[in-house]
Design a protein around this motif. Structure first.
Motif, PDB file in Angstrom:
ATOM      1  N   ASP A   1       0.807  -1.223   0.000  1.00  0.00           N
ATOM      2  CA  ASP A   1       0.000   0.000   0.000  1.00  0.00           C
ATOM      3  C   ASP A   1       0.844   1.278   0.000  1.00  0.00           C
ATOM      4  OD1 ASP A   1       0.988   0.223   2.559  1.00  0.00           O
ATOM      5  OD2 ASP A   1      -0.965   0.235   3.569  1.00  0.00           O
ATOM      6  N   GLY A   2       2.133   1.121  -0.282  1.00  0.00           N
ATOM      7  CA  GLY A   2       3.046   2.255  -0.264  1.00  0.00           C
ATOM      8  C   GLY A   2       3.908   2.298   0.973  1.00  0.00           C
ATOM      9  N   ASN A   3       3.434   1.630   2.027  1.00  0.00           N
ATOM     10  CA  ASN A   3       4.187   1.548   3.283  1.00  0.00           C
ATOM     11  C   ASN A   3       4.311   0.123   3.793  1.00  0.00           C
ATOM     12  OD1 ASN A   3       4.578   4.462   3.844  1.00  0.00           O
ATOM     13  ND2 ASN A   3       2.337   4.483   3.977  1.00  0.00           N
ATOM     14  N   VAL A   4       3.252  -0.647   3.601  1.00  0.00           N
ATOM     15  CA  VAL A   4       3.171  -1.977   4.208  1.00  0.00           C
ATOM     16  C   VAL A   4       2.921  -3.048   3.154  1.00  0.00           C
ATOM     17  CG1 VAL A   4       1.912  -3.417   5.857  1.00  0.00           C
ATOM     18  CG2 VAL A   4       2.252  -0.978   6.336  1.00  0.00           C
ATOM     19  N   TRP A   5       3.691  -4.151   3.271  1.00  0.00           N
ATOM     20  CA  TRP A   5       3.438  -5.346   2.462  1.00  0.00           C
ATOM     21  C   TRP A   5       2.536  -6.280   3.270  1.00  0.00           C
ATOM     22  CZ3 TRP A   5       5.160  -6.676  -2.463  1.00  0.00           C
ATOM     23  CH2 TRP A   5       6.090  -5.809  -3.055  1.00  0.00           C
ATOM     24  N   PHE A   6       1.565  -6.884   2.602  1.00  0.00           N
ATOM     25  CA  PHE A   6       0.675  -7.810   3.301  1.00  0.00           C
ATOM     26  C   PHE A   6       0.099  -8.813   2.305  1.00  0.00           C
ATOM     27  CE2 PHE A   6      -1.870  -4.295   1.817  1.00  0.00           C
ATOM     28  CZ  PHE A   6      -3.088  -4.833   1.449  1.00  0.00           C
ATOM     29  N   TRP A   7      -0.484  -9.888   2.838  1.00  0.00           N
ATOM     30  CA  TRP A   7      -1.144 -10.887   2.011  1.00  0.00           C
ATOM     31  C   TRP A   7      -2.168 -11.627   2.850  1.00  0.00           C
ATOM     32  CZ3 TRP A   7       1.220 -16.276   0.871  1.00  0.00           C
ATOM     33  CH2 TRP A   7       1.899 -16.767   1.998  1.00  0.00           C
ATOM     34  N   HIS A   8      -2.860 -12.588   2.232  1.00  0.00           N
ATOM     35  CA  HIS A   8      -3.936 -13.306   2.925  1.00  0.00           C
ATOM     36  C   HIS A   8      -3.740 -14.819   2.788  1.00  0.00           C
ATOM     37  CE1 HIS A   8      -5.864  -9.382   3.034  1.00  0.00           C
ATOM     38  NE2 HIS A   8      -5.781  -9.317   1.712  1.00  0.00           N
ATOM     39  N   PRO A   9      -2.702 -15.393   3.425  1.00  0.00           N
ATOM     40  CA  PRO A   9      -2.501 -16.839   3.325  1.00  0.00           C
ATOM     41  C   PRO A   9      -3.629 -17.611   4.000  1.00  0.00           C
ATOM     42  CG  PRO A   9      -1.095 -15.909   5.019  1.00  0.00           C
ATOM     43  CD  PRO A   9      -1.737 -14.758   4.320  1.00  0.00           C
ATOM     44  N   TRP A  10      -4.229 -17.011   4.958  1.00  0.00           N
ATOM     45  CA  TRP A  10      -5.437 -17.479   5.642  1.00  0.00           C
ATOM     46  C   TRP A  10      -6.073 -16.222   6.234  1.00  0.00           C
ATOM     47  CZ3 TRP A  10      -7.918 -21.903   5.108  1.00  0.00           C
ATOM     48  CH2 TRP A  10      -8.971 -22.196   5.986  1.00  0.00           C
ATOM     49  N   ASP A  11      -5.544 -15.786   7.404  1.00  0.00           N
ATOM     50  CA  ASP A  11      -5.883 -14.456   7.902  1.00  0.00           C
ATOM     51  C   ASP A  11      -4.887 -13.452   7.319  1.00  0.00           C
ATOM     52  OD1 ASP A  11      -8.014 -15.288   9.627  1.00  0.00           O
ATOM     53  OD2 ASP A  11      -6.500 -16.080  11.001  1.00  0.00           O
ATOM     54  N   THR A  12      -5.246 -12.185   7.337  1.00  0.00           N
ATOM     55  CA  THR A  12      -4.350 -11.154   6.821  1.00  0.00           C
ATOM     56  C   THR A  12      -3.042 -11.157   7.605  1.00  0.00           C
ATOM     57  OG1 THR A  12      -6.217  -9.774   6.171  1.00  0.00           O
ATOM     58  CG2 THR A  12      -4.078  -8.683   6.403  1.00  0.00           C
ATOM     59  N   SER A  13      -1.923 -11.104   6.879  1.00  0.00           N
ATOM     60  CA  SER A  13      -0.605 -11.154   7.504  1.00  0.00           C
ATOM     61  C   SER A  13       0.264 -10.018   6.968  1.00  0.00           C
ATOM     62  CB  SER A  13       0.062 -12.505   7.225  1.00  0.00           C
ATOM     63  OG  SER A  13       1.347 -12.562   7.796  1.00  0.00           O
ATOM     64  N   ILE A  14       0.925  -9.296   7.887  1.00  0.00           N
ATOM     65  CA  ILE A  14       1.830  -8.217   7.524  1.00  0.00           C
ATOM     66  C   ILE A  14       3.219  -8.802   7.279  1.00  0.00           C
ATOM     67  CG2 ILE A  14       2.780  -5.980   8.181  1.00  0.00           C
ATOM     68  CD1 ILE A  14      -0.287  -6.103   7.932  1.00  0.00           C
ATOM     69  N   ILE A  15       3.829  -8.450   6.140  1.00  0.00           N
ATOM     70  CA  ILE A  15       5.121  -9.020   5.739  1.00  0.00           C
ATOM     71  C   ILE A  15       6.216  -7.964   5.900  1.00  0.00           C
ATOM     72  CG2 ILE A  15       6.353 -10.228   3.897  1.00  0.00           C
ATOM     73  CD1 ILE A  15       3.624 -10.640   2.535  1.00  0.00           C
ATOM     74  N   SER A  16       7.399  -8.421   6.274  1.00  0.00           N
ATOM     75  CA  SER A  16       8.543  -7.516   6.375  1.00  0.00           C
ATOM     76  C   SER A  16       8.835  -6.864   5.029  1.00  0.00           C
ATOM     77  CB  SER A  16       9.781  -8.284   6.846  1.00  0.00           C
ATOM     78  OG  SER A  16      10.953  -7.515   6.671  1.00  0.00           O
ATOM     79  N   ASN A  17       9.242  -5.608   5.053  1.00  0.00           N
ATOM     80  CA  ASN A  17       9.593  -4.888   3.826  1.00  0.00           C
ATOM     81  C   ASN A  17      10.810  -5.491   3.120  1.00  0.00           C
ATOM     82  OD1 ASN A  17       7.447  -3.195   4.137  1.00  0.00           O
ATOM     83  ND2 ASN A  17       8.649  -1.405   4.724  1.00  0.00           N
ATOM     84  N   GLU A  18      11.468  -6.443   3.765  1.00  0.00           N
ATOM     85  CA  GLU A  18      12.599  -7.142   3.133  1.00  0.00           C
ATOM     86  C   GLU A  18      12.171  -7.831   1.839  1.00  0.00           C
ATOM     87  OE1 GLU A  18      15.445  -9.367   5.807  1.00  0.00           O
ATOM     88  OE2 GLU A  18      13.746  -9.095   7.179  1.00  0.00           O
ATOM     89  N   ILE A  19      10.910  -8.179   1.765  1.00  0.00           N
ATOM     90  CA  ILE A  19      10.434  -8.905   0.580  1.00  0.00           C
ATOM     91  C   ILE A  19      10.547  -8.063  -0.680  1.00  0.00           C
ATOM     92  CG2 ILE A  19       7.993  -8.232   0.635  1.00  0.00           C
ATOM     93  CD1 ILE A  19       7.417 -11.292   0.120  1.00  0.00           C
ATOM     94  N   GLU A  20      10.593  -6.745  -0.499  1.00  0.00           N
ATOM     95  CA  GLU A  20      10.682  -5.853  -1.652  1.00  0.00           C
ATOM     96  C   GLU A  20      11.941  -6.112  -2.466  1.00  0.00           C
ATOM     97  OE1 GLU A  20      10.303  -1.049  -2.582  1.00  0.00           O
ATOM     98  OE2 GLU A  20       9.762  -1.877  -0.608  1.00  0.00           O
ATOM     99  N   LEU A  21      12.996  -6.602  -1.826  1.00  0.00           N
ATOM    100  CA  LEU A  21      14.262  -6.880  -2.515  1.00  0.00           C
ATOM    101  C   LEU A  21      14.076  -7.912  -3.623  1.00  0.00           C
ATOM    102  CD1 LEU A  21      16.625  -7.126   0.608  1.00  0.00           C
ATOM    103  CD2 LEU A  21      16.401  -5.208  -1.000  1.00  0.00           C
TER     104      LEU A  21
END
Length: 229
Positions: A206-226
């Motif tokens: 969303d411009g600040n936060v990475w997230f997904w829905h593997p089951w419940d919504t989960s916030i992902i570390s910005n490291e994934i951007e690499l």
């Protein structure tokens, strides 16, 4: 009094004509994406893709009737050849060594096919992220929102590092993304192992936060951007 009677008669005629021109209201049915073939009904799997087009088997039939455009009766019973959204003549294929799956060519799907699953064959088929044996994953593909390939990981260390980022995400059912500047950007991740299929999930930023829905919504570390650069 005569004028009043004439007006009443005219009103009754107008109501009567309206009833005749619209005798029935149309029922809108929210169809599930299904295909029925050889006596079995298959539903679309949105978290599964074909791992390789070589895993597509022989043609087993064609769509004969598109119900979404032609059926408004909620009591309609599906029959062989029916499909919710595919046009008449659409070819239906088997998946090699997977009797519970069928496939239909779809240019919008990664690797070119949409996969359908028959629950009657194996109710234990698990395709949610939490059910995957991650130790078998030997390739990961990352795509942008237009399914354009950005990165492919085959190195065991890279794969494990990326999976760790996903697994260490923080569950936050109450999270609400920032939509000040529009909807979050969408990306896709595909996990491949030794199966005929790959597992497909969406990631969001969303411009600040990475997230997904593997089951419940989960916030992902910005490291994934690499991995998306």
């Amino acid at each position: 009094m005569k004028k009043i009677c004439i007006l009443l008669i005219c009103s009754l005629i107008m109501v009567s004509c309206n009833s005749i021109s619209q005798p029935f209201s149309h029922t809108i049915i929210d169809w599930v994406d299904f295909v029925k073939i050889n006596g079995k009904e298959y539903e679309a799997l949105y978290s599964v893709i074909i791992a390789d087009p070589k895993n597509i088997g022989e043609k087993i039939g064609e769509v004969k009737f598109k119900v979404s455009d032609n059926v408004s009766n909620p009591s309609y019973r599906t029959k062989d050849g029916d499909a919710a959204f595919w046009n008449k003549g659409t070819e239906i294929f088997s998946v090699i060594d997977r009797e519970d799956l069928i496939a239909i060519q779809d240019k919008n799907s990664i690797n070119g096919y949409r996969i359908y699953y028959s629950r009657s064959e194996d109710s234990n088929f698990n395709y949610h992220y939490k059910d995957i044996n991650l130790e078998t994953i030997n390739k990961i593909e990352l795509y942008d929102g237009n399914t354009i390939l950005i990165n492919t990981l085959k190195n065991e260390t890279e794969i494990n590092d990326l999976l760790s980022i996903l697994n260490e995400g923080t569950v936050s059912a109450s999270f609400s993304p920032n939509t000040t500047h529009g909807d979050p950007a969408t990306y896709q991740i595909v996990l491949y192992g030794e199966e005929k299929i790959g597992y497909y999930y969406s990631l969001f930023f969303d411009g600040n936060v990475w997230f997904w829905h593997p089951w419940d919504t989960s916030i992902i570390s910005n490291e994934i951007e690499l991995y998306f650069n």
